[in-house]
Design a protein around this motif. Structure first.
Motif, PDB file in Angstrom:
ATOM      1  N   SER A   1       0.831  -1.194   0.000  1.00 13.06           N
ATOM      2  CA  SER A   1       0.000   0.000   0.000  1.00 13.06           C
ATOM      3  C   SER A   1       0.867   1.246   0.000  1.00 13.06           C
ATOM      4  CB  SER A   1      -0.894   0.001   1.237  1.00 13.06           C
ATOM      5  OG  SER A   1      -1.542   1.239   1.362  1.00 13.06           O
ATOM      6  N   GLN A   2       0.501   2.221  -0.803  1.00 13.40           N
ATOM      7  CA  GLN A   2       1.249   3.473  -0.866  1.00 13.40           C
ATOM      8  C   GLN A   2       1.054   4.315   0.389  1.00 13.40           C
ATOM      9  OE1 GLN A   2       3.465   4.397  -3.194  1.00 13.40           O
ATOM     10  NE2 GLN A   2       3.141   2.438  -4.175  1.00 13.40           N
ATOM     11  N   SER A   3       0.004   4.031   1.167  1.00 13.55           N
ATOM     12  CA  SER A   3      -0.283   4.869   2.323  1.00 13.55           C
ATOM     13  C   SER A   3       0.202   4.274   3.641  1.00 13.55           C
ATOM     14  CB  SER A   3      -1.785   5.148   2.410  1.00 13.55           C
ATOM     15  OG  SER A   3      -2.486   3.939   2.584  1.00 13.55           O
ATOM     16  N   SER A   4       0.691   3.040   3.637  1.00 16.55           N
ATOM     17  CA  SER A   4       1.174   2.458   4.886  1.00 16.55           C
ATOM     18  C   SER A   4       2.604   2.912   5.155  1.00 16.55           C
ATOM     19  CB  SER A   4       1.099   0.926   4.826  1.00 16.55           C
ATOM     20  OG  SER A   4       1.940   0.442   3.811  1.00 16.55           O
ATOM     21  N   VAL A   5       3.016   2.839   6.413  1.00 13.51           N
ATOM     22  CA  VAL A   5       4.354   3.275   6.793  1.00 13.51           C
ATOM     23  C   VAL A   5       5.380   2.325   6.180  1.00 13.51           C
ATOM     24  CG1 VAL A   5       5.941   3.639   8.714  1.00 13.51           C
ATOM     25  CG2 VAL A   5       3.572   4.354   8.922  1.00 13.51           C
ATOM     26  N   PHE A   6       6.356   2.895   5.512  1.00 11.58           N
ATOM     27  CA  PHE A   6       7.424   2.132   4.878  1.00 11.58           C
ATOM     28  C   PHE A   6       8.415   1.694   5.939  1.00 11.58           C
ATOM     29  CE2 PHE A   6      11.645   2.114   2.870  1.00 11.58           C
ATOM     30  CZ  PHE A   6      11.438   1.125   1.923  1.00 11.58           C
TER      31      PHE A   6
ATOM     32  N   ILE B   1      17.258   7.697   4.742  1.00 15.30           N
ATOM     33  CA  ILE B   1      15.870   7.632   5.213  1.00 15.30           C
ATOM     34  C   ILE B   1      15.802   6.854   6.515  1.00 15.30           C
ATOM     35  CG2 ILE B   1      13.557   6.750   4.725  1.00 15.30           C
ATOM     36  CD1 ILE B   1      14.061   7.433   1.783  1.00 15.30           C
ATOM     37  N   GLY B   2      16.492   5.712   6.552  1.00  9.03           N
ATOM     38  CA  GLY B   2      16.559   4.915   7.771  1.00  9.03           C
ATOM     39  C   GLY B   2      15.199   4.627   8.368  1.00  9.03           C
ATOM     40  N   GLN B   3      15.022   4.991   9.615  1.00 11.94           N
ATOM     41  CA  GLN B   3      13.796   4.695  10.345  1.00 11.94           C
ATOM     42  C   GLN B   3      12.807   5.865  10.392  1.00 11.94           C
ATOM     43  OE1 GLN B   3      13.072   1.576  11.370  1.00 11.94           O
ATOM     44  NE2 GLN B   3      14.981   1.059  10.360  1.00 11.94           N
ATOM     45  N   LYS B   4      12.949   6.827   9.511  1.00  6.84           N
ATOM     46  CA  LYS B   4      11.986   7.935   9.465  1.00  6.84           C
ATOM     47  C   LYS B   4      10.603   7.387   9.148  1.00  6.84           C
ATOM     48  CE  LYS B   4      15.295  11.389   7.918  1.00  6.84           C
ATOM     49  NZ  LYS B   4      15.716  12.224   6.801  1.00  6.84           N
ATOM     50  N   GLU B   5       9.599   7.979   9.721  1.00  6.83           N
ATOM     51  CA  GLU B   5       8.219   7.562   9.470  1.00  6.83           C
ATOM     52  C   GLU B   5       7.736   8.192   8.179  1.00  6.83           C
ATOM     53  OE1 GLU B   5       5.407   6.543  11.946  1.00  6.83           O
ATOM     54  OE2 GLU B   5       6.799   5.588  13.318  1.00  6.83           O
ATOM     55  N   MET B   6       7.789   7.408   7.112  1.00 13.45           N
ATOM     56  CA  MET B   6       7.356   7.867   5.799  1.00 13.45           C
ATOM     57  C   MET B   6       6.529   6.767   5.152  1.00 13.45           C
ATOM     58  SD  MET B   6      10.992   9.464   4.443  1.00 13.45           S
ATOM     59  CE  MET B   6      10.376  10.314   2.998  1.00 13.45           C
ATOM     60  N   THR B   7       5.586   7.174   4.320  1.00 16.95           N
ATOM     61  CA  THR B   7       4.827   6.191   3.557  1.00 16.95           C
ATOM     62  C   THR B   7       5.647   5.787   2.322  1.00 16.95           C
ATOM     63  OG1 THR B   7       3.735   7.841   2.174  1.00 16.95           O
ATOM     64  CG2 THR B   7       2.628   7.238   4.254  1.00 16.95           C
ATOM     65  N   ARG B   8       5.225   4.721   1.663  1.00 19.52           N
ATOM     66  CA  ARG B   8       5.898   4.307   0.421  1.00 19.52           C
ATOM     67  C   ARG B   8       5.880   5.452  -0.589  1.00 19.52           C
ATOM     68  NH1 ARG B   8       6.652  -1.009  -1.158  1.00 19.52           N
ATOM     69  NH2 ARG B   8       6.107  -0.435  -3.290  1.00 19.52           N
ATOM     70  N   SER B   9       4.746   6.111  -0.687  1.00 23.26           N
ATOM     71  CA  SER B   9       4.596   7.220  -1.622  1.00 23.26           C
ATOM     72  C   SER B   9       5.561   8.350  -1.279  1.00 23.26           C
ATOM     73  CB  SER B   9       3.154   7.708  -1.602  1.00 23.26           C
ATOM     74  OG  SER B   9       2.976   8.748  -2.507  1.00 23.26           O
ATOM     75  N   GLU B  10       5.714   8.650  -0.016  1.00 23.68           N
ATOM     76  CA  GLU B  10       6.643   9.703   0.414  1.00 23.68           C
ATOM     77  C   GLU B  10       8.090   9.312   0.122  1.00 23.68           C
ATOM     78  OE1 GLU B  10       4.106  11.701   4.080  1.00 23.68           O
ATOM     79  OE2 GLU B  10       5.389   9.969   4.502  1.00 23.68           O
ATOM     80  N   VAL B  11       8.422   8.043   0.313  1.00 19.00           N
ATOM     81  CA  VAL B  11       9.781   7.582   0.002  1.00 19.00           C
ATOM     82  C   VAL B  11      10.045   7.716  -1.492  1.00 19.00           C
ATOM     83  CG1 VAL B  11      11.349   5.599   0.000  1.00 19.00           C
ATOM     84  CG2 VAL B  11       9.919   6.040   1.998  1.00 19.00           C
ATOM     85  N   MET B  12       9.076   7.319  -2.306  1.00 21.30           N
ATOM     86  CA  MET B  12       9.222   7.449  -3.760  1.00 21.30           C
ATOM     87  C   MET B  12       9.441   8.912  -4.139  1.00 21.30           C
ATOM     88  SD  MET B  12       8.560   4.369  -5.421  1.00 21.30           S
ATOM     89  CE  MET B  12       7.575   4.578  -6.863  1.00 21.30           C
TER      90      MET B  12
END
Length: 93
Positions: free
Chosen positions: A32-37, A75-86
């Motif tokens: 899911s693009q909205s779940s935490v990566f 990025i490491g352990q930052k709280e980002m979604t898959r979409s945000e990482v992309m």
């Protein structure tokens, strides 16, 4: 066809015990693009790298491995979604 597989990754990861749709690429039906990566989960990193490579027409495994390094080190352990990482990878490359 996926650019990289599990054996190409350079870092150590935790791997899911639930079966994926395609174990060599880590792609699951529930991605899911909205779940935490989770950058420490190999399935998620592999899936994201292959998705990113396809989206931005990256054809070099070497380039994908550079992206893996950036995910782990920047990025490491930052709280980002898959979409945000992309988005982060696209805006910071």
């Amino acid at each position: 066809m996926p650019l990289i597989n599990r054996n190409d990754l350079k870092y150590d990861y935790t791997w899911s015990t639930s079966p994926s749709s395609n174990p060599r690429t880590g792609v699951t039906e529930t991605d899911s693009q909205s779940s935490v990566f989770k950058s420490d989960h190999g399935d998620e990193v592999l899936s994201l790298l292959n998705e990113y490579a396809e989206k931005y027409q990256i054809e070099s495994k070497k380039e994908a491995i550079k992206l893996e390094k950036r995910i782990k080190e920047e990025i490491g352990q930052k709280e980002m979604t898959r979409s945000e990482v992309m988005d982060w990878l696209q805006n910071n490359s």
